[in-house]
Design a protein around this motif. Structure first.
Motif, PDB file in Angstrom:
ATOM      1  N   UNK A  75      -6.365   4.131 -16.478  1.00  0.00           N
ATOM      2  CA  UNK A  75      -7.004   2.871 -16.087  1.00  0.00           C
ATOM      3  C   UNK A  75      -6.894   1.815 -17.200  1.00  0.00           C
ATOM      4  N   UNK A  76      -5.678   1.704 -17.744  1.00  0.00           N
ATOM      5  CA  UNK A  76      -5.445   0.709 -18.789  1.00  0.00           C
ATOM      6  C   UNK A  76      -5.557  -0.688 -18.197  1.00  0.00           C
ATOM      7  N   UNK A  77      -6.076  -1.601 -18.983  1.00  0.00           N
ATOM      8  CA  UNK A  77      -6.312  -2.973 -18.543  1.00  0.00           C
ATOM      9  C   UNK A  77      -5.370  -3.908 -19.283  1.00  0.00           C
ATOM     10  N   UNK A  78      -4.601  -4.674 -18.518  1.00  0.00           N
ATOM     11  CA  UNK A  78      -3.646  -5.595 -19.149  1.00  0.00           C
ATOM     12  C   UNK A  78      -4.391  -6.743 -19.825  1.00  0.00           C
ATOM     13  N   UNK A  79      -3.863  -7.151 -20.970  1.00  0.00           N
ATOM     14  CA  UNK A  79      -4.452  -8.212 -21.778  1.00  0.00           C
ATOM     15  C   UNK A  79      -3.476  -9.377 -21.899  1.00  0.00           C
ATOM     16  N   UNK A  80      -3.975 -10.543 -22.276  1.00  0.00           N
ATOM     17  CA  UNK A  80      -3.063 -11.672 -22.493  1.00  0.00           C
ATOM     18  C   UNK A  80      -2.100 -11.375 -23.648  1.00  0.00           C
ATOM     19  N   UNK A  81      -0.984 -12.060 -23.644  1.00  0.00           N
ATOM     20  CA  UNK A  81       0.017 -11.835 -24.691  1.00  0.00           C
ATOM     21  C   UNK A  81      -0.435 -12.446 -26.014  1.00  0.00           C
ATOM     22  N   UNK A  82       0.183 -11.969 -27.084  1.00  0.00           N
ATOM     23  CA  UNK A  82      -0.076 -12.492 -28.420  1.00  0.00           C
ATOM     24  C   UNK A  82       1.112 -13.323 -28.877  1.00  0.00           C
ATOM     25  N   UNK A 121       7.302  -4.115 -34.609  1.00  0.00           N
ATOM     26  CA  UNK A 121       6.706  -4.682 -33.393  1.00  0.00           C
ATOM     27  C   UNK A 121       6.930  -6.187 -33.250  1.00  0.00           C
ATOM     28  N   UNK A 122       6.888  -6.920 -34.359  1.00  0.00           N
ATOM     29  CA  UNK A 122       6.945  -8.389 -34.300  1.00  0.00           C
ATOM     30  C   UNK A 122       8.121  -8.956 -33.493  1.00  0.00           C
ATOM     31  N   UNK A 123       9.350  -8.491 -33.709  1.00  0.00           N
ATOM     32  CA  UNK A 123      10.455  -9.079 -32.935  1.00  0.00           C
ATOM     33  C   UNK A 123      10.384  -8.791 -31.429  1.00  0.00           C
ATOM     34  N   UNK A 124       9.601  -7.807 -31.028  1.00  0.00           N
ATOM     35  CA  UNK A 124       9.480  -7.423 -29.620  1.00  0.00           C
ATOM     36  C   UNK A 124       8.305  -8.106 -28.917  1.00  0.00           C
ATOM     37  N   UNK A 125       7.518  -8.899 -29.640  1.00  0.00           N
ATOM     38  CA  UNK A 125       6.291  -9.477 -29.060  1.00  0.00           C
ATOM     39  C   UNK A 125       6.516 -10.129 -27.710  1.00  0.00           C
ATOM     40  N   UNK A 126       7.595 -10.893 -27.580  1.00  0.00           N
ATOM     41  CA  UNK A 126       7.835 -11.616 -26.325  1.00  0.00           C
ATOM     42  C   UNK A 126       8.167 -10.677 -25.163  1.00  0.00           C
ATOM     43  N   UNK A 127       8.560  -9.433 -25.481  1.00  0.00           N
ATOM     44  CA  UNK A 127       8.908  -8.466 -24.444  1.00  0.00           C
ATOM     45  C   UNK A 127       7.742  -7.560 -24.043  1.00  0.00           C
ATOM     46  N   UNK A 128       6.673  -7.582 -24.809  1.00  0.00           N
ATOM     47  CA  UNK A 128       5.561  -6.655 -24.587  1.00  0.00           C
ATOM     48  C   UNK A 128       4.595  -7.104 -23.500  1.00  0.00           C
ATOM     49  N   UNK A 129       4.034  -6.087 -22.839  1.00  0.00           N
ATOM     50  CA  UNK A 129       2.802  -6.232 -22.084  1.00  0.00           C
ATOM     51  C   UNK A 129       1.766  -5.532 -22.954  1.00  0.00           C
ATOM     52  N   UNK A 130       0.563  -6.061 -23.014  1.00  0.00           N
ATOM     53  CA  UNK A 130      -0.475  -5.512 -23.870  1.00  0.00           C
ATOM     54  C   UNK A 130      -1.573  -4.913 -23.004  1.00  0.00           C
ATOM     55  N   UNK A 140     -10.719  -2.812 -29.302  1.00  0.00           N
ATOM     56  CA  UNK A 140      -9.914  -1.690 -28.821  1.00  0.00           C
ATOM     57  C   UNK A 140      -8.570  -1.601 -29.524  1.00  0.00           C
ATOM     58  N   UNK A 141      -8.018  -0.397 -29.502  1.00  0.00           N
ATOM     59  CA  UNK A 141      -6.640  -0.193 -29.904  1.00  0.00           C
ATOM     60  C   UNK A 141      -5.757  -0.745 -28.788  1.00  0.00           C
ATOM     61  N   UNK A 142      -4.776  -1.549 -29.145  1.00  0.00           N
ATOM     62  CA  UNK A 142      -3.871  -2.120 -28.154  1.00  0.00           C
ATOM     63  C   UNK A 142      -2.709  -1.156 -27.920  1.00  0.00           C
ATOM     64  N   UNK A 143      -2.333  -0.998 -26.666  1.00  0.00           N
ATOM     65  CA  UNK A 143      -1.166  -0.217 -26.266  1.00  0.00           C
ATOM     66  C   UNK A 143      -0.103  -1.218 -25.838  1.00  0.00           C
ATOM     67  N   UNK A 144       1.106  -1.035 -26.333  1.00  0.00           N
ATOM     68  CA  UNK A 144       2.207  -1.965 -26.049  1.00  0.00           C
ATOM     69  C   UNK A 144       3.147  -1.321 -25.045  1.00  0.00           C
ATOM     70  N   UNK A 145       3.598  -2.097 -24.064  1.00  0.00           N
ATOM     71  CA  UNK A 145       4.566  -1.599 -23.086  1.00  0.00           C
ATOM     72  C   UNK A 145       5.733  -2.580 -23.015  1.00  0.00           C
ATOM     73  N   UNK A 146       6.940  -2.024 -22.931  1.00  0.00           N
ATOM     74  CA  UNK A 146       8.134  -2.854 -22.797  1.00  0.00           C
ATOM     75  C   UNK A 146       9.225  -2.026 -22.133  1.00  0.00           C
ATOM     76  N   UNK A 147      10.296  -2.708 -21.762  1.00  0.00           N
ATOM     77  CA  UNK A 147      11.426  -2.043 -21.139  1.00  0.00           C
ATOM     78  C   UNK A 147      12.579  -2.022 -22.121  1.00  0.00           C
ATOM     79  N   UNK A 148      13.066  -0.822 -22.424  1.00  0.00           N
ATOM     80  CA  UNK A 148      14.251  -0.717 -23.268  1.00  0.00           C
ATOM     81  C   UNK A 148      15.431  -1.273 -22.482  1.00  0.00           C
ATOM     82  N   UNK A 155       8.394   1.762 -21.537  1.00  0.00           N
ATOM     83  CA  UNK A 155       8.109   2.585 -22.704  1.00  0.00           C
ATOM     84  C   UNK A 155       6.822   2.055 -23.314  1.00  0.00           C
ATOM     85  N   UNK A 156       5.926   2.962 -23.670  1.00  0.00           N
ATOM     86  CA  UNK A 156       4.641   2.584 -24.254  1.00  0.00           C
ATOM     87  C   UNK A 156       4.630   2.957 -25.727  1.00  0.00           C
ATOM     88  N   UNK A 157       4.004   2.100 -26.527  1.00  0.00           N
ATOM     89  CA  UNK A 157       3.845   2.355 -27.951  1.00  0.00           C
ATOM     90  C   UNK A 157       2.358   2.390 -28.283  1.00  0.00           C
TER      91      UNK A 157
END
Length: 168
Positions: A75-82, A121-130, A140-148, A155-157
């Motif tokens: 039940x992860x909750x999506x957050x706004x981008x950084x 992580x920094x260069x991937x910021x624009x590709x992440x969902x948080x 909270x600890x943020x979980x990062x999701x992106x598509x390779x 893929x989750x980080x």
């Protein structure tokens, strides 16, 4: 079964049913998610619908929804981008909150590796969902999701040091 909870909030974020790979000197855990389908499952019970009253599906909701297994399970909750500035501020706050909760050995490893993980992580910021845990707590600890590249599943980080292993 092992469940990994957020060390800061206690939210469940991961379990051992989702294998992970340590990257960036163990600071980050990489987990492959999968798209799954939820909703209506057609079951043929062998009845003859033309012989039954009503004929058509009577008020049955045939809605099918595609979800990512990890997001749905925990039940992860999506957050706004950084942006870069906001992300750096989050990392500084996260280090300040997490470090006191770690033992001395883990503190040293975390402090040593977090800079490299942040640079990863920094260069991937624009590709992440948080995402954060179900409680959506500010700390909270943020979980990062992106598509390779070329991947159809996300893929989750996770910050490995921010997770606490709990046996169920």
């Amino acid at each position: 079964m092992l469940v990994y909870t957020d060390l800061l909030t206690g939210d469940e974020l991961l379990s051992d049913s989702f294998p992970y790979k340590e990257i960036e000197n163990g600071i980050l855990w990489e987990v492959e998610g999968k798209w799954t389908t939820q909703g209506c499952v057609e079951v043929n019970i062998g009845a003859n619908p033309s012989a039954e009253e009503g004929g058509e599906d009577e008020g049955v909701d045939d809605s099918v929804q595609k979800v990512v297994d990890i997001v749905d399970t925990f039940r992860l909750q999506e957050q706004p981008t950084y942006d870069k500035k906001g992300f750096i501020a989050y990392i500084k706050k996260y280090i300040k909150l997490l470090t006191p909760k770690l033992n001395a050995e883990d503190q040293e490893a975390f402090k040593k590796g977090i800079e490299g993980a942040t640079k990863y992580l920094l260069p991937k910021l624009k590709d992440f969902q948080f995402f954060v845990g179900e409680s959506m707590h500010d700390d909270s600890t943020v979980v990062f999701a992106y598509y390779k590249e070329g991947a159809t599943n996300p893929t989750f980080l996770y910050f490995g040091h921010g997770l606490k292993e709990v046996k169920c």
